[in-house]
Motif scaffolding. Sequence first.
Motif, PDB file in Angstrom:
ATOM      1  N   LEU A 186       0.836  -1.195   0.000  1.00 17.42           N
ATOM      2  CA  LEU A 186       0.000   0.000   0.000  1.00 17.42           C
ATOM      3  C   LEU A 186       0.873   1.248   0.000  1.00 17.42           C
TER       4      LEU A 186
ATOM      5  N   LEU B 174      -3.168   5.822   5.841  1.00 20.04           N
ATOM      6  CA  LEU B 174      -4.124   4.720   5.741  1.00 20.04           C
ATOM      7  C   LEU B 174      -5.300   5.066   6.643  1.00 20.04           C
TER       8      LEU B 174
ATOM      9  N   ILE C 255      -4.532   6.161   1.253  1.00 22.82           N
ATOM     10  CA  ILE C 255      -5.339   4.963   1.032  1.00 22.82           C
ATOM     11  C   ILE C 255      -6.520   4.963   1.972  1.00 22.82           C
TER      12      ILE C 255
ATOM     13  N   LEU D  44      -9.299   2.672   3.722  1.00 17.40           N
ATOM     14  CA  LEU D  44      -9.542   1.264   4.045  1.00 17.40           C
ATOM     15  C   LEU D  44     -11.016   1.103   4.385  1.00 17.40           C
TER      16      LEU D  44
END
Length: 523
Positions: A27, A196, A32, A34
């Motif tokens: 990743l 993330l 990103i 999730l």
Amino acid sequence: MSTLSFSDLTFSWPDGTPVFEGIGAALGPGHIGLVGGNGAGKSTLLRLIAGELHPLRGSITTPGAVGYLRQDLGLASGLRVDDVLGIADIRKSLHRIEAGSGDEGDFEIVGSAWDVEERAVALLGRLGLHYLADSAEQLDRTLETLSGGETVLLGLVAELLAEPDVLLLDEPTNNLDRFARLRLYEVVTQFSGTVLTVSHDRALLDRMDTIAELRQGELRTFGGNFTDYEQIVEAEQVAARAAVRDARSDVRKQARELVDTRVKLDRRQRYGKKMADNMPKILAGARKRSAEVSAGKLRNNHIEKLDTAKDQLQQAEELLREDREIRVELPGTRLYPGQDVIELDGVRLSNGPVVSLRVSGPERIALTGRNGVGKTTLLRRIAEEPPKVPWRILAQRLDIFDERLSVFENVAAMSPHASAERIRAQLARFLFRGTAADVAASALSGGERLRAALAMLLLADPAPRLLLLDEPTNNLDLPSLDHLTQALAGFEGALIVVSHDERFLEAIEVTRHLELTPDGLVE
């Protein structure tokens, strides 16, 4: 600008419940999002990356220091502001050095962080919390004196002060007002490392470069933001539904052909038996054996076709997304127009505002206002009066549980007259099925705590005719949010809902909008 990666990552809870089995991914770099249903393991994955949990097998590689903004920071009510910021010891050493009483240990504690207070003040101001750095007394405040939104922002400042290479965010927009969300979006967007983010905030997810989906113990990545992800998934589901229709049609066709074949073979067998009566036994036996071999091949061929069609149907159905979702059933607690519910006259809240509020009949009120203005305080004050009808409150911090008791035991304590069967049936609607209802409250994730709290509220005795809901959409996955919305839209009692989710407020059809300001309530 390297990647966050894991290989053969396997994790199970101590009771043997599996979460991941051999997943791997790379990743980043970049931002990103999730996503995945409640219970898919999103928070667990963040805790593994942060080092709070350890995998049974596999490895995790991070491109440097990791910062982790927890979902449940608000439950750590005993911590002070400077403790959360991680600068309490450094501040003490700095002050001793500045006063001329510092020793060698103080210089070691400070290290190179001579400007840590200045950086803290700058970050607090950037996220709208500048008042927390106005005086030493403000930095000595404990978390229970802050709103949920202020606590989230304070936690983010603490992680940014540590200058991590990887920033893990677990539902960072929970409890944030619109202005605070915009500030957080800006900070996250400008973060130069890998981010993330676990979130159900579509606006935040649409600022991501990549979407990673946890589903059925597997991790899959999608290029683009959340809108792109939804479009890809919907296109796949259209194709999957068509494949299921075709596969079901083929199963029906193969089943009919197998039945027809058996009927034909039965007729042929009866005809052959009649013909054999007029033939020599040797010839009749040879013909019978040949017919049986031929019939067996034909029958087996159709059985194989039917089995193949069933396998293809199963494979097609596995591509359909039928995620578990909560099933909310609110009690039929109708209020009539004009029926008195709440009456507050010139009540001063502990944080300053003076409010007057009258609620009658099945009104649906959206209560908004800036973080820290006192929305949660107002809900608690309403509960203290008390209201003129049976009521229940869903607290923002979800600190309503006896942590030593199981989910079932907590709900049973709230509903002393309900049978065990009714309680377990209600919990099953909130995905606490079987032994999941016997898990200790202390072991629940943020989303699980909210589901359990909703179950306690809805099964309460007597049934509530006034619901006071403080940020009820926090930690819910999107399908569960839809079901909560539908249930509240059909509730016939009175609602007062604190929420910054404008889509949610529109969907439950609020009838009044009240904004709490330092000067009181504004219609």
